[in-house]
Design an enzyme around this catalytic site. Structure first.
Site, PDB file in Angstrom:
ATOM      1  N   ARG A 168     -73.758  31.877  33.278  1.00  0.00           N
ATOM      2  CA  ARG A 168     -74.739  32.543  32.391  1.00  0.00           C
ATOM      3  C   ARG A 168     -76.168  32.486  32.931  1.00  0.00           C
ATOM      4  O   ARG A 168     -77.136  32.490  32.167  1.00  0.00           O
ATOM      5  CB  ARG A 168     -74.730  31.942  30.978  1.00  0.00           C
ATOM      6  CG  ARG A 168     -73.397  31.877  30.307  1.00  0.00           C
ATOM      7  CD  ARG A 168     -72.850  33.249  29.940  1.00  0.00           C
ATOM      8  NE  ARG A 168     -71.599  33.086  29.229  1.00  0.00           N
ATOM      9  CZ  ARG A 168     -70.405  32.997  29.836  1.00  0.00           C
ATOM     10  NH1 ARG A 168     -70.302  33.091  31.156  1.00  0.00           N
ATOM     11  NH2 ARG A 168     -69.318  32.844  29.125  1.00  0.00           N
ATOM     12  N   SER A 238     -74.508  33.370  20.595  1.00  0.00           N
ATOM     13  CA  SER A 238     -74.695  31.907  20.544  1.00  0.00           C
ATOM     14  C   SER A 238     -76.184  31.586  20.550  1.00  0.00           C
ATOM     15  O   SER A 238     -76.884  31.922  21.500  1.00  0.00           O
ATOM     16  CB  SER A 238     -74.046  31.251  21.762  1.00  0.00           C
ATOM     17  OG  SER A 238     -72.687  31.570  21.792  1.00  0.00           O
ATOM     18  N   GLU A 345     -80.481  28.905  23.185  1.00  0.00           N
ATOM     19  CA  GLU A 345     -80.007  29.752  24.287  1.00  0.00           C
ATOM     20  C   GLU A 345     -80.808  31.063  24.274  1.00  0.00           C
ATOM     21  O   GLU A 345     -81.121  31.617  25.317  1.00  0.00           O
ATOM     22  CB  GLU A 345     -78.509  30.021  24.063  1.00  0.00           C
ATOM     23  CG  GLU A 345     -77.927  31.232  24.747  1.00  0.00           C
ATOM     24  CD  GLU A 345     -77.277  30.917  26.080  1.00  0.00           C
ATOM     25  OE1 GLU A 345     -76.326  30.137  26.082  1.00  0.00           O
ATOM     26  OE2 GLU A 345     -77.722  31.456  27.102  1.00  0.00           O
TER      27      GLU A 345
END
Ligand SMILES: Cc1cc2nc3c(=O)[nH]c(=O)nc-3n(C[C@H](O)[C@H](O)[C@H](O)COP(=O)(O)OP(=O)(O)OC[C@H]3O[C@@H](n4cnc5c(N)ncnc54)[C@H](O)[C@@H]3O)c2cc1C
Length: 350
Positions: A168, A238, A345
């Protein structure tokens, strides 16, 4: 073409659906338009104001009106560059919708991206985030990324290795943040279908006669059963990273919470981002939030999704302050109960 709007509502440009405004909203159709804007910026907008490049805004939290210049790519198009040795090479405009691109590849007999179906993203941001799901990552198929250097206006090409992809992450998200505007991403995709279905949820698909469209349909079904659709319930996926803690800390917690899950940390880039040593353990943020009693709870018009506590949602008409307050309350509570600092995040913008 270059389009400049002032006091522009970003509501359609952030998946939380927050009604915030940008002082300037600048959209460019190609690299030359962007270079022209960068060199003549002072005559078009307030040259002192800060700039931020967005995609479809599904990883962002605008904490208030943006008193600067939001850049957005309108670079479209899918161009076939080459097809040989069982692979096709495609150059794709950064503003293409990711899921539309995935559907297009399957319809044209190009494979590999089906596991990444329905991730809300533009193609440019898919490279920034190295999006991943169901056992696949964008980096598995990216050959190179074409950009405009925001300081010089020059066009630059980065090879896959130069992009520094990891879980990511990419250099665009970390050390190059704000330095490049991505205009095109070049992909290499197999022209023969090799199913990648070992991941949980896909492994029960029958292998006989399986098509990429079957895998795509299954991924879409699974995603829809777990995550809220941003157009119906604003969210940014998320919200928090899974924290990494020491083995001692974990053992202390396990005495009190024998069911606390953990995973080994395998990604060095993630460790350095969280500023911890890799001998430590990862604990699911969703478990911590649920155990702290937040699953399905709300503060004002901001809530914790009933099916997945890692997802914060706009219950309807929430202000940025309400989302920020909910996130802060969860972080404080998790800190208090477990001695663990949760880190967002999503990217906070102010
Ligand atoms: C419901 C939901 C589910 C999700 N599921 C997943 C998942 O399974 N896997 C996953 O990896 N992510 C997931 N995400 C997160 C999100 O989809 C990704 O981070 C996605 O790549 C964000 O794309 P975007 O176009 O919305 O980018 P934005 O959120 O607008 O921007 C993200 C970053 O990319 C930069 N950026 C965007 N476009 C450009 C450009 N052209 N040039 C330079 N920089 C640019 C921005 O500056 C920012 O740093 C999910 C999000 C939601 C809302």
């Amino acid at each position: 073409m270059l389009t400049i709007k002032t006091n522009y509502s970003l509501k359609p440009h952030n998946s939380f659906g927050l009604d915030v405004k940008a002082k300037y909203f600048v959209e460019y159709e190609n690299a030359d338009d962007l270079a022209e804007f960068l060199s003549n910026r002072s005559s078009m907008v307030n040259a002192q104001c800060s700039m931020f490049h967005i995609g479809s805004g599904s990883d962002l939290l605008f904490t208030k009106d943006f008193d600067g210049c939001i850049l957005h790519s309108a670079v479209k198009g899918i161009e076939k560059i080459d097809e040989c040795d069982g692979h096709v090479t495609l150059s794709v405009g950064a503003a293409e919708n990711w899921d539309d691109f995935v559907a297009w590849t399957i319809a044209h007999g190009y494979y590999g991206l089906e596991n990444l179906s329905l991730i809300p993203s533009e193609v440019g941001a898919a490279a920034v985030q190295n999006i991943g799901a169901y056992g696949a990552e964008a980096k598995d198929f990216i050959v190179s990324v074409h950009c405009v250097d925001m300081h010089t206006g020059r066009q630059v090409r980065h090879t896959k290795d130069e992009c520094g992809f990891s879980y990511r992450r990419s250099n665009y998200k970390e050390q190059w943040r704000g330095q490049y505007a991505i205009t095109h991403v070049v992909f290499s995709l197999p022209t023969e279908f090799h199913p990648n279905i070992s991941y949980k949820g896909l492994s029960d698909l029958p292998t006989q006669g399986l098509t990429a469209q079957d895998v795509r349909n299954k991924v879409i079904e699974l995603r829809r059963s777990k995550l809220p659709e941003p157009s119906q319930l604003g969210n940014a996926g998320s919200f928090f990273l899974n924290p990494i803690i020491s083995a001692d800390h974990y053992n202390d917690l396990r005495r009190q919470y024998p069911d606390i899950p953990h995973y080994p940390v395998t990604d060095n880039a993630q460790c350095s981002m969280l500023n911890v040593q890799c001998s430590r353990l990862k604990v699911p943020a969703a478990w911590l939030i649920e155990k702290a009693g937040w699953k399905g709870k709300s503060l004002g018009r901001a809530g914790v999704y009933h099916n997945q506590p890692l997802v914060l949602v706009n219950l309807g008409g929430a202000t940025p302050d309400e989302i920020v307050a909910l996130a802060a309350a969860i972080m404080e509570d998790v800190q208090h109960k477990f001695g663990i600092t949760l880190k967002p995040e999503v990217i906070y913008l102010d």
